[in-house]
Design a protein around this motif. Structure first.
Motif, short mmCIF file in Angstrom:
data_model
loop_
_atom_site.label_atom_id
_atom_site.label_comp_id
_atom_site.label_asym_id
_atom_site.label_seq_id
_atom_site.Cartn_x
_atom_site.Cartn_y
_atom_site.Cartn_z
N THR A 216 0.85 -1.19 0.00
CA THR A 216 0.00 0.00 0.00
C THR A 216 0.88 1.24 0.00
O THR A 216 0.69 2.16 -0.77
N VAL A 217 1.88 1.20 0.86
CA VAL A 217 2.74 2.37 0.98
C VAL A 217 3.39 2.71 -0.35
O VAL A 217 3.45 3.85 -0.77
N ASP A 218 3.85 1.65 -1.04
CA ASP A 218 4.54 1.90 -2.30
C ASP A 218 3.61 2.48 -3.36
O ASP A 218 4.03 3.24 -4.21
N ALA A 219 2.34 2.08 -3.29
CA ALA A 219 1.40 2.51 -4.34
C ALA A 219 0.94 3.95 -4.14
O ALA A 219 0.32 4.52 -5.01
N ILE A 220 1.25 4.51 -2.99
CA ILE A 220 0.72 5.84 -2.68
C ILE A 220 1.78 6.92 -2.87
O ILE A 220 2.93 6.76 -2.45
N ASP A 221 1.34 7.97 -3.51
CA ASP A 221 2.23 9.10 -3.73
C ASP A 221 2.28 9.90 -2.42
O ASP A 221 1.29 10.47 -1.99
N GLN A 222 3.44 9.88 -1.77
CA GLN A 222 3.52 10.50 -0.44
C GLN A 222 4.45 11.71 -0.44
O GLN A 222 5.54 11.64 -1.00
N CYS A 223 4.01 12.78 0.17
CA CYS A 223 4.90 13.93 0.25
C CYS A 223 4.76 14.62 1.60
O CYS A 223 3.89 14.30 2.41
N LEU A 224 5.65 15.57 1.80
CA LEU A 224 5.78 16.19 3.12
C LEU A 224 5.96 17.70 3.00
O LEU A 224 6.71 18.17 2.13
N TYR A 225 5.27 18.43 3.85
CA TYR A 225 5.50 19.87 3.96
C TYR A 225 5.97 20.17 5.37
O TYR A 225 5.32 19.74 6.33
N GLY A 313 -12.51 4.96 -3.11
CA GLY A 313 -12.05 5.95 -4.07
C GLY A 313 -11.55 7.24 -3.47
O GLY A 313 -11.67 8.31 -4.06
N LEU A 314 -10.97 7.14 -2.31
CA LEU A 314 -10.45 8.34 -1.65
C LEU A 314 -9.23 8.86 -2.42
O LEU A 314 -8.32 8.10 -2.70
N SER A 315 -9.26 10.15 -2.75
CA SER A 315 -8.13 10.63 -3.56
C SER A 315 -6.96 11.12 -2.68
O SER A 315 -5.81 10.99 -3.06
N HIS A 316 -7.28 11.67 -1.52
CA HIS A 316 -6.20 12.26 -0.71
C HIS A 316 -6.36 11.95 0.79
O HIS A 316 -7.48 11.94 1.30
N VAL A 317 -5.22 11.76 1.41
CA VAL A 317 -5.18 11.71 2.88
C VAL A 317 -4.21 12.79 3.33
O VAL A 317 -3.12 12.92 2.79
N PHE A 318 -4.67 13.59 4.29
CA PHE A 318 -3.79 14.62 4.84
C PHE A 318 -3.44 14.27 6.28
O PHE A 318 -4.33 14.05 7.10
N ASN A 319 -2.16 14.20 6.57
CA ASN A 319 -1.74 14.06 7.95
C ASN A 319 -1.52 15.47 8.50
O ASN A 319 -0.41 15.99 8.45
N TYR A 320 -2.60 16.06 8.95
CA TYR A 320 -2.53 17.44 9.46
C TYR A 320 -1.58 17.46 10.65
O TYR A 320 -0.78 18.36 10.83
N ASP A 321 -1.71 16.41 11.49
CA ASP A 321 -0.74 16.19 12.57
C ASP A 321 -0.06 14.87 12.28
O ASP A 321 -0.71 13.92 11.85
N ALA A 339 -7.96 -0.49 -3.96
CA ALA A 339 -8.51 -1.21 -5.10
C ALA A 339 -7.94 -0.71 -6.43
O ALA A 339 -8.65 -0.39 -7.36
N GLY A 340 -6.63 -0.63 -6.46
CA GLY A 340 -5.93 -0.30 -7.70
C GLY A 340 -5.82 1.19 -8.00
O GLY A 340 -5.10 1.59 -8.89
N ARG A 341 -6.50 2.03 -7.24
CA ARG A 341 -6.41 3.48 -7.51
C ARG A 341 -5.23 4.04 -6.75
O ARG A 341 -5.02 3.71 -5.60
N THR A 342 -4.47 4.90 -7.40
CA THR A 342 -3.37 5.51 -6.66
C THR A 342 -3.92 6.73 -5.94
O THR A 342 -4.80 7.43 -6.44
N GLY A 343 -3.40 6.96 -4.78
CA GLY A 343 -3.86 8.10 -4.02
C GLY A 343 -2.68 8.93 -3.58
O GLY A 343 -1.52 8.59 -3.84
N LYS A 344 -3.00 10.04 -2.93
CA LYS A 344 -1.93 10.92 -2.46
C LYS A 344 -2.01 11.05 -0.96
O LYS A 344 -3.12 11.23 -0.41
N ALA A 345 -0.89 10.95 -0.30
CA ALA A 345 -0.86 11.16 1.15
C ALA A 345 0.07 12.34 1.42
O ALA A 345 1.24 12.32 1.04
N ILE A 346 -0.48 13.37 2.03
CA ILE A 346 0.28 14.60 2.25
C ILE A 346 0.44 14.82 3.75
O ILE A 346 -0.56 14.85 4.49
N SER A 347 1.67 14.95 4.19
CA SER A 347 1.91 15.11 5.63
C SER A 347 2.41 16.51 5.95
O SER A 347 3.22 17.08 5.20
N PHE A 348 1.90 17.04 7.05
CA PHE A 348 2.38 18.32 7.56
C PHE A 348 3.23 18.02 8.80
O PHE A 348 2.80 17.25 9.67
#
Ligand code: AMP
Length: 461
Positions: A216-225, A313-321, A339-348
């Motif tokens: 799962t982790v590999d399939a998700i586009d993860q970034c950090l601010y 079908g969630l497109s984004h997850v935000f780690n506000y904390d 389910a095969g959809r790539t998503g984005k995880a954005i961490s603050f």
């Protein structure tokens, strides 16, 4: 492999087709044949892997195949324990979907709402009951539920049961089940207590492990601010303006945080719904429905409230904390890229959360890709922990300090308890004190040192 290769009945295969599933997920491929054979299963899998169908489909089939322990009466033949109301509700919905036309009735039982409707459903007769432990025990105590005829028992999200302090309730419930039964236990992680529980509950189990954690982790586009605490709200609002954000789950560490984020977003004209444990069941369900129906594209939640909710079908997850436990990061971002959809995880990450970030990156084995924003981190000194002023000593009638007397008494006592073996000693822990500060006790050397922070600063530059 296709669903038809798993030994499921034609009517169930039709229901699967109607649901729109084309191929079974790995956990379904591994688990369905085992459950159909009547084996006990220890499944290491988290929500999002198709786990519910992996047990629901073969259970629906087996309940029709195995002769009931009691004829001429609709009794509970399958009990599924879920840690949260949301998961219980969702599992029940899935049973409705997969079991259409199968002639098996199900009921869902959870606290936080009146018991009338649930008791009525039980009286009407339900072969399948999906329940949260607290309310189930309550109804059992009132003599409204009997589990003497259960053939199949499922313990879902056993590790979360443990986290939420339900393990004793679970054991109490298990004691009332028939010894001879089929048991399935699912858990995303296997801490020693869950392993012990599995040993006690399961007979000669088959182990099934799907590893969504890394895949799962590999399939998700993860970034950090890197962003200061005070600016997180501005950054979130700006990022949510991106039309690519179709549906976003925003994680807050605290319940107050959830309410504050929802308020801040509303002030900026962004509709958001919030769920956390202090909200009533109705309020939580309304928020979830708004989000699921797409009427509101932002859902703000705490880890516990969000755990187990299925929002496809969630497109984004935000780690506000940043999460306090690195494993929670995996659970959080597992809500996207399903389910095969790539998503984005954005961490603050603010300066006070660098330690948690380091732990997350250690766990996932890579560094999150860094993004620049209009609000670069300016505060680079961690908030110092608040020093507690010692309370003024209370004096007894003789004018002696009471605390000192107690200390003296403790000092006079011989040390009675032997030291615990090293294996059972707690390892590193990060906690939030009453003062709201993060207190950490590193597990091993190197954790939480400022060295990494310096590197981070360099990386930013
Ligand atoms: P679960 O792990 O049971 O919460 O399932 C996660 C999501 O995957 C749910 O939205 C299911 O409807 C969906 N799902 C389950 N099995 C399949 C499958 N074989 N193909 C596609 N989606 C599935």
């Amino acid at each position: 492999m296709e669903f038809k290769d798993l030994g499921l009945s034609p009517s169930l295969l039709k229901n699967i087709r109607d649901t729109g599933y084309e191929t079974p997920t790995p956990i379904q491929q591994a688990t369905i044949p085992l459950v159909l054979e009547g084996k006990d299963v220890l499944g290491c899998a988290q929500t999002g892997t198709g786990k519910t169908a992996a047990f629901a489909l073969p259970i629906l089939q087996r309940l029709k195949e195995i002769p009931p322990r009691r004829n001429n009466a609709k009794v509970i033949r399958c009990l599924i324990l879920s840690p949260t109301r949301e998961l219980a509700m969702q599992t029940w919905e899935n049973f409705q979907l997969y079991g259409k036309g199968e002639g098996l009735d199900s009921a869902v039982i959870f606290g936080g709402v009146g018991q009338g409707g649930q008791v009525e459903a039980l009286h009407r007769g339900a072969e399948i009951v999906i329940a949260c432990p607290g309310r189930l025990l309550d109804l059992m105590g009132q003599g409204l539920v009997r589990l003497d005829w259960v053939d199949i028992f499922v313990l879902d999200e056993a590790d979360r049961m443990l986290d939420m302090g339900f393990i004793h309730d679970v054991r109490k419930i298990v004691r009332t089940l028939p010894e001879e039964r089929q048991t399935l236990l699912f858990s995303a992680t296997m801490p020693p207590e869950v392993e012990k529980l599995a040993l006690d509950l399961l007979t000669d189990p088959e182990n099934v492990k799907v590893d969504p954690v890394t895949s799962t982790v590999d399939a998700i586009d993860q970034c950090l601010y890197y962003v200061d605490k005070v600016n997180k709200k501005h950054l979130l609002a700006q990022l949510l303006e991106d039309p690519e954000v179709e549906s976003a789950l925003v994680f807050s560490r605290t319940k107050h945080g959830v309410d504050r984020i929802v308020r801040d977003l509303k002030r900026k004209g962004i509709e958001a719904a919030g769920i956390h444990g202090d909200k009533s069941q109705n309020a939580r369900q309304t928020a979830l429905n708004l989000f699921r129906s797409g009427k509101c594209r932002v859902l703000v939640a705490t880890d516990i409230a969000a755990r187990g909710i299925d929002v496809a079908g969630l497109s984004h997850v935000f780690n506000y904390d940043m999460p306090m436990e690195p494993e929670a990061y995996i659970h959080r971002i597992g809500r996207t890229g399903r389910a095969g959809r790539t998503g984005k995880a954005i961490s603050f990450c603010c300066i006070d959360e660098v330690k948690q970030l380091n732990q997350v990156e250690k766990l996932i084995g890579k560094r999150l890709s860094l993004k620049e924003s209009d609000w670069p981190m300016e505060v680079t000194t961690p908030t110092p922990p608040k020093v507690r002023e010692p309370r003024p000593a209370r004096l007894d009638r003789q004018g002696n300090a009471l605390a000192e007397r107690r200390q003296a008494a403790v000092a006079a006592k011989p040390a009675a308890r032997p030291a615990r073996p090293a294996s059972s000693r707690p390892t590193g822990k990060v906690t939030i004190g009453r003062d709201g500060q993060i207190h950490s006790r590193p597990a091993s050397r190197g954790t939480g040192r400022p060295v990494r922070r310096v590197n981070r600063q360099k990386r930013r530059g």
